[in-house]
Design a protein around this motif. Structure first.
Motif, mmCIF file in Angstrom:
data_model
loop_
_atom_site.group_PDB
_atom_site.id
_atom_site.type_symbol
_atom_site.label_atom_id
_atom_site.label_comp_id
_atom_site.label_asym_id
_atom_site.label_seq_id
_atom_site.Cartn_x
_atom_site.Cartn_y
_atom_site.Cartn_z
ATOM 1 N N TYR A 198 93.740 8.302 46.579
ATOM 2 C CA TYR A 198 93.815 8.784 47.961
ATOM 3 C C TYR A 198 92.463 8.469 48.599
ATOM 4 O O TYR A 198 91.410 8.746 48.011
ATOM 5 C CB TYR A 198 94.100 10.278 47.985
ATOM 6 C CG TYR A 198 94.080 10.890 49.372
ATOM 7 C CD1 TYR A 198 95.217 10.899 50.165
ATOM 8 C CD2 TYR A 198 92.914 11.468 49.879
ATOM 9 C CE1 TYR A 198 95.209 11.463 51.434
ATOM 10 C CE2 TYR A 198 92.893 12.028 51.144
ATOM 11 C CZ TYR A 198 94.034 12.032 51.908
ATOM 12 O OH TYR A 198 94.017 12.580 53.169
ATOM 13 N N TRP A 231 98.249 16.175 49.916
ATOM 14 C CA TRP A 231 98.931 14.904 49.659
ATOM 15 C C TRP A 231 99.495 14.868 48.244
ATOM 16 O O TRP A 231 100.635 14.449 48.030
ATOM 17 C CB TRP A 231 97.954 13.755 49.880
ATOM 18 C CG TRP A 231 98.559 12.398 49.750
ATOM 19 C CD1 TRP A 231 99.218 11.687 50.705
ATOM 20 C CD2 TRP A 231 98.542 11.570 48.569
ATOM 21 N NE1 TRP A 231 99.620 10.463 50.208
ATOM 22 C CE2 TRP A 231 99.222 10.369 48.905
ATOM 23 C CE3 TRP A 231 98.033 11.715 47.289
ATOM 24 C CZ2 TRP A 231 99.388 9.331 47.986
ATOM 25 C CZ3 TRP A 231 98.198 10.687 46.379
ATOM 26 C CH2 TRP A 231 98.876 9.517 46.717
ATOM 27 N N ASP A 247 102.555 17.008 47.992
ATOM 28 C CA ASP A 247 103.748 16.329 48.513
ATOM 29 C C ASP A 247 104.371 15.415 47.464
ATOM 30 O O ASP A 247 105.548 15.043 47.580
ATOM 31 C CB ASP A 247 103.397 15.523 49.763
ATOM 32 C CG ASP A 247 103.025 16.413 50.943
ATOM 33 O OD1 ASP A 247 103.419 17.602 50.927
ATOM 34 O OD2 ASP A 247 102.344 15.936 51.860
ATOM 35 N N HIS A 248 103.574 15.018 46.463
ATOM 36 C CA HIS A 248 104.077 14.195 45.367
ATOM 37 C C HIS A 248 104.338 15.042 44.113
ATOM 38 O O HIS A 248 104.359 14.525 42.999
ATOM 39 C CB HIS A 248 103.084 13.076 45.037
ATOM 40 C CG HIS A 248 102.981 12.028 46.105
ATOM 41 N ND1 HIS A 248 102.284 12.223 47.273
ATOM 42 C CD2 HIS A 248 103.508 10.771 46.185
ATOM 43 C CE1 HIS A 248 102.368 11.137 48.023
ATOM 44 N NE2 HIS A 248 103.097 10.243 47.388
ATOM 45 N N ASN A 249 104.512 16.351 44.325
ATOM 46 C CA ASN A 249 104.832 17.283 43.237
ATOM 47 C C ASN A 249 103.747 17.369 42.168
ATOM 48 O O ASN A 249 104.034 17.515 40.975
ATOM 49 C CB ASN A 249 106.174 16.904 42.579
ATOM 50 C CG ASN A 249 107.330 16.982 43.547
ATOM 51 O OD1 ASN A 249 107.532 18.013 44.190
ATOM 52 N ND2 ASN A 249 108.074 15.899 43.671
ATOM 53 N N ASN A 290 98.797 1.675 44.609
ATOM 54 C CA ASN A 290 99.504 2.810 44.019
ATOM 55 C C ASN A 290 100.902 2.466 43.531
ATOM 56 O O ASN A 290 101.357 2.991 42.504
ATOM 57 C CB ASN A 290 99.597 3.957 45.029
ATOM 58 C CG ASN A 290 98.296 4.724 45.165
ATOM 59 O OD1 ASN A 290 97.490 4.776 44.234
ATOM 60 N ND2 ASN A 290 98.076 5.304 46.329
ATOM 61 N N HIS A 291 101.601 1.569 44.245
ATOM 62 C CA HIS A 291 103.027 1.364 43.991
ATOM 63 C C HIS A 291 103.363 0.029 43.322
ATOM 64 O O HIS A 291 104.442 -0.090 42.745
ATOM 65 C CB HIS A 291 103.811 1.468 45.294
ATOM 66 C CG HIS A 291 103.829 2.845 45.873
ATOM 67 N ND1 HIS A 291 104.854 3.729 45.668
ATOM 68 C CD2 HIS A 291 102.915 3.494 46.650
ATOM 69 C CE1 HIS A 291 104.598 4.867 46.298
ATOM 70 N NE2 HIS A 291 103.423 4.759 46.894
ATOM 71 N N ILE A 328 101.819 4.829 40.311
ATOM 72 C CA ILE A 328 102.847 5.760 40.768
ATOM 73 C C ILE A 328 103.871 6.060 39.678
ATOM 74 O O ILE A 328 104.527 7.111 39.693
ATOM 75 C CB ILE A 328 103.553 5.204 42.032
ATOM 76 C CG1 ILE A 328 104.230 6.330 42.824
ATOM 77 C CG2 ILE A 328 104.516 4.113 41.674
ATOM 78 C CD1 ILE A 328 103.271 7.272 43.487
ATOM 79 N N LEU A 349 103.516 9.455 37.828
ATOM 80 C CA LEU A 349 103.746 10.738 38.482
ATOM 81 C C LEU A 349 105.117 11.235 38.054
ATOM 82 O O LEU A 349 106.107 11.125 38.766
ATOM 83 C CB LEU A 349 103.660 10.601 40.004
ATOM 84 C CG LEU A 349 102.269 10.301 40.569
ATOM 85 C CD1 LEU A 349 102.281 10.417 42.085
ATOM 86 C CD2 LEU A 349 101.217 11.248 39.998
#
Length: 300
Positions: free
Chosen positions: A169, A191, A194-196, A275-276, A289, A292
């Motif tokens: 982040y 933040w 929001d991504h648990n 991240n992705h 990602i 997570l």
């Protein structure tokens, strides 16, 4: 019948007569004793020279009067045959750690990049054109130092990395004051939520912002345990230091930006890619990602 030597057939037959089916499993071929193995005191001397002086096999062999091949074999056996596995400051083997679930620990830090003048910086347009671009930008913004030289300024990137997943982040600011760092921490925690992911600990260096009472009180309000690295030991926060190098290579100096705004606009796209989509060597070639895995709320 089985195309093996008589000696081999006799060996296996004798094992079966003695131990039954248990005797049919393979056994280690390592000898019971190795009288010609390098003595313990020489192995310790080799390791000591490697740790303290970072010498190679040839140099160590010259000092101890041993064959270089013997020294190399000892270094391989001890897992220090590569200098990248030895800490440059202490000379000891690197101690790598990783927390077992997302949010268990986040790393925070600030990295700085000089602002890009209008038309581009000297890295891409050359030194002469870069100076002219700086002068043009100074005429537009009026930002000069006490000697009336152009002063493009600095961008402060407040970065946050999750220790387990390496998810990042980032926010860009004009300073690194405690108030700014606290705001970044609050928004980063939101933040991650929001991504648990629930943040439990935060690790920082010994910068003024992170040593302030306001930072400590904010961590208490958020239910986070603040931790700091040992003085003059940036290796403790090495994950985020390495991320800064990736950030510089992949975003800050990756291409020709015609202005500082142009570079800032490109950051969200690059961060999404990191991240992705970007394979991470520490994650087995998977993007951050994918780690997570807290969707069921196991770690909240």
């Amino acid at each position: 019948m089985f195309m093996v030597a008589t000696r081999t057939a006799r060996k296996w037959a004798q094992r079966y007569r003695t131990d039954g089916a248990a005797g049919m499993t393979d056994r280690s071929s390592r000898p019971h004793s190795s009288p010609t193995r390098t003595p313990e005191h020489l192995m310790r001397a080799i390791v000591r020279l490697r740790w303290r002086h970072r010498l190679g096999p040839v140099q160590i062999a010259g000092r101890l009067g041993l064959p270089a091949s013997t020294v190399h074999a000892v270094l391989v056996r001890c897992g220090i045959n590569r200098l990248s596995r030895i800490d440059r400051v202490t000379g000891e083997p690197l101690r790598r750690y990783e927390h077992d679930h997302p949010g268990s620990l986040i790393h925070v830090d600030v990295t700085k990049f000089g602002n890009i003048p209008d038309g581009g910086g000297h890295r891409f347009v050359g030194r002469s054109q870069g100076l002219r671009n700086r002068e043009t930008t100074a005429k537009r913004t009026g930002r000069r130092n006490h000697r009336y030289e152009p002063r493009p300024g600095t961008s402060y990137l407040h970065t946050v990395i999750d220790d387990h997943s390496r998810v990042a982040y980032i926010e860009i600011h004009t300073d690194e004051k405690a108030t700014t760092a606290i705001g970044v921490l609050r928004r980063a925690v939101t933040w991650f939520a929001d991504h648990n992911v629930t943040v439990e600990r935060v690790l920082s260096d010994n910068g003024a912002a992170y040593k302030s009472h306001a930072w400590r009180d904010t961590c208490t309000q958020l239910g986070i345990t603040p931790k700091r690295t040992r003085p003059y030991r940036p290796q403790t926060n090495g994950k985020i230091e390495r991320f800064h190098r990736t950030l510089a290579d992949g975003w800050a100096y990756a291409r020709h930006y015609t202005s500082n705004t142009d570079r800032h606009t490109a950051l969200p796209t690059w961060l999404h890619f990191y991240n992705h989509h970007r394979p991470h060597s520490a994650l087995g070639g998977q993007p951050p990602i994918t780690r997570l895995t807290n969707l069921p709320g196991h770690h909240t």
